[in-house]
Write a protein that holds these residues in place. Sequence first.
Motif, PDB file in Angstrom:
ATOM      1  N   ASP A 107       2.206  -8.789  10.120  1.00  0.00           N
ATOM      2  CA  ASP A 107       3.101  -7.301  10.382  1.00  0.00           C
ATOM      3  C   ASP A 107       4.524  -8.566  10.032  1.00  0.00           C
ATOM      4  OD1 ASP A 107       4.506  -5.538  11.991  1.00  0.00           O
ATOM      5  OD2 ASP A 107       3.314  -6.510  13.818  1.00  0.00           O
ATOM      6  N   ALA A 108       5.350  -7.810  10.124  1.00  0.00           N
ATOM      7  CA  ALA A 108       6.717  -7.758   9.141  1.00  0.00           C
ATOM      8  C   ALA A 108       7.222  -7.958  10.695  1.00  0.00           C
ATOM      9  CB  ALA A 108       7.007  -6.509   8.491  1.00  0.00           C
TER      10      ALA A 108
ATOM     11  N   ARG B  90       2.960   4.317  -7.418  1.00  0.00           N
ATOM     12  CA  ARG B  90       3.438   5.135  -8.277  1.00  0.00           C
ATOM     13  C   ARG B  90       4.260   4.339  -9.207  1.00  0.00           C
ATOM     14  NH1 ARG B  90       7.267   9.182  -7.039  1.00  0.00           N
ATOM     15  NH2 ARG B  90       7.362   8.177  -5.740  1.00  0.00           N
TER      16      ARG B  90
ATOM     17  N   THR C  44       1.043  -1.491   0.706  1.00  0.00           N
ATOM     18  CA  THR C  44       0.097   0.106  -0.140  1.00  0.00           C
ATOM     19  C   THR C  44       0.713   0.920  -0.265  1.00  0.00           C
ATOM     20  OG1 THR C  44      -0.648  -0.317   1.900  1.00  0.00           O
ATOM     21  CG2 THR C  44      -1.895  -1.111   1.122  1.00  0.00           C
ATOM     22  N   GLY C  45       2.199   0.839   0.038  1.00  0.00           N
ATOM     23  CA  GLY C  45       2.708   2.123   0.186  1.00  0.00           C
ATOM     24  C   GLY C  45       3.212   2.791  -1.208  1.00  0.00           C
ATOM     25  N   ASP C  46       3.762   4.088  -1.073  1.00  0.00           N
ATOM     26  CA  ASP C  46       3.820   4.975  -1.967  1.00  0.00           C
ATOM     27  C   ASP C  46       4.918   4.294  -3.532  1.00  0.00           C
ATOM     28  OD1 ASP C  46       4.124   7.603  -3.107  1.00  0.00           O
ATOM     29  OD2 ASP C  46       6.177   7.500  -3.148  1.00  0.00           O
ATOM     30  N   LEU C  47       6.216   3.600  -3.517  1.00  0.00           N
ATOM     31  CA  LEU C  47       6.485   3.366  -4.186  1.00  0.00           C
ATOM     32  C   LEU C  47       5.612   2.398  -4.658  1.00  0.00           C
ATOM     33  CD1 LEU C  47       9.204   2.773  -5.324  1.00  0.00           C
ATOM     34  CD2 LEU C  47       9.771   0.833  -4.308  1.00  0.00           C
TER      35      LEU C  47
ATOM     36  N   GLU D 212      14.895  -3.219  -2.222  1.00  0.00           N
ATOM     37  CA  GLU D 212      14.779  -1.512  -2.164  1.00  0.00           C
ATOM     38  C   GLU D 212      16.103  -0.377  -1.568  1.00  0.00           C
ATOM     39  OE1 GLU D 212      14.054   1.424  -4.589  1.00  0.00           O
ATOM     40  OE2 GLU D 212      12.282   0.241  -5.705  1.00  0.00           O
TER      41      GLU D 212
ATOM     42  N   VAL E 259       9.892  -2.018   1.776  1.00  0.00           N
ATOM     43  CA  VAL E 259       9.456  -1.520   3.191  1.00  0.00           C
ATOM     44  C   VAL E 259      10.827  -1.039   3.513  1.00  0.00           C
ATOM     45  CG1 VAL E 259       7.367  -2.769   3.847  1.00  0.00           C
ATOM     46  CG2 VAL E 259      10.019  -4.117   3.794  1.00  0.00           C
TER      47      VAL E 259
END
Length: 478
Positions: free
Chosen positions: A89-90, A20, A14-17, A142, A115
């Motif tokens: 949950d990581a 996008r 659900t993150g930005d990367l 990443e 993450v």
Amino acid sequence: IPVDAFDLVIFGGTGDLARRKILPGLFRRFLAGQMPAEARIIGVARSELDDEGYRTEARAAILEFAGEEATDRESLDAFLGTLRYLVVDARGEGGWPELAALMRADVVRAFYLSVSPALFGDIAGRLHQHGIADKASRIVVEKPFGRDLASARALNASLAEHFDEGQIYRIDHYLGKETVQNLMAVRFGNVLFEPLWNSHYVDHVQITVAETVGVGGRGEYYDRSGAMRDMVQNHLMQLLCLIAMEPPSQFDADAVRDEKLKVIRALQPVDYHQIVRGQYDAGQGTPSYRQDVENPRTHTESFVALKTHIANWRWAGVPFYLRTGKRLKGRVSEIAVVFKDLGHSIFEGDEKRHRNILSIRLQPNEGIDLQVTIKEPGPGGMRLIDVPLDMTFADALGPERNDVSDAYERLIMDVIRGNQTLFMRGDEVEAAWAWTDPIIDGWQARNDVPKHYDTGSPGPEDALMLMHRDGRRWREIR
Ligand code: NAD
């Protein structure tokens, strides 16, 4: 050609990367017919969502970031049908058994860790504890890969506890760019360049990655990092390696990466006088760096320019100039190989310095051109002009293919194919930090204060002087 069927798990789905780059990129591969019908994308994060909720979020992200292609609603619906979502949950136990149950046997299993690197170890460990990853699985990580040699080693070690190097894909999206691969085709697919690719014919190499944007919403992260860590240690170093490396014996992952590693190891330490740090001032209606990161006393750099040498036979005495910065005059990523002057001109009255320059542009207008000298057309006598021999291919591919998602989608497909050529190996990353660390430590020890520069300028004056002192100049940032 479709890749094999896969289950791709995106941690941080659900993150930005993911919103996008990763999801829009995968959608485009789906449209291109490269994603097989049995492929699945499993978003995993902490947000309380179900499959439908995730699809709604993914739809919004793709409509926003996938460009015109997202208007094909039927395909978009079909793509969204490949998406699943789980709350995992990581750092805890929640969600892991469900993830284990969802994964299929007999398909490629890939785990994209979009993450914070602080979670890499936790995720790698739990993937194994729960029997989710095996020897054939792939793990994608990443940037930032560490903030210095010690932390990069620790990250490598934590991944190595559960994954072999052949399973680890460290993404540097610069390597996924069309032009970067074309650079290798041009260098190693032609007879013309290799004989000239050395200190006898090359005067210097300059690499520029200029951005017009500031630090944006990443202020807190960026201020702890700076341009050296955020850009030079990874992206600029990778470009430098591709320009400077010896021809690999074949185009395969380890042969290429062995040669890149040799370049990094041969990089000379940078003398403190040969490096300029900068920080942008307020201007053109935008805040200063210090305002952007909300830290009025920070000495973090938003600009670096430096000169280095590669201590080997091919490059003895050839300077490599690197520069990168934010809020500069234009948005340009370019490598320029500047060849030496002819020692003597036979053309009377021709006093201009003519030089062959091979320029490799990653943006804008990805492409490669070679500046050559010809006669000015017309009856005006023997006047010489410099013109580009244009090898631009952007037009052939269409404008929408020339951005960052293009790089991401290519790299993700390489992960599924199991091709590591365009990914950084652990020892490369460590060697790059080993070169970067003394520079950053030196700044800290001297309490170095960055030079200020105007928004919309080419950077601090001192960076121009770095070249002028050597009787050279930076290529213009347009
Ligand atoms: P983000 O903060 O937007 O997203 C983080 C994601 O991780 C969210 O989906 C969140 O739910 C999930 N998450 C956080 N803690 C978790 C936990 N304990 N368990 C499970 N999920 C958890 O971050 P981002 O911008 O998407 O960046 C992700 C990674 O990619 C970072 O390492 C970042 O440095 C790197 N990166 C981002 C960009 C970019 O353009 N955003 C570019 C290059 C590299």
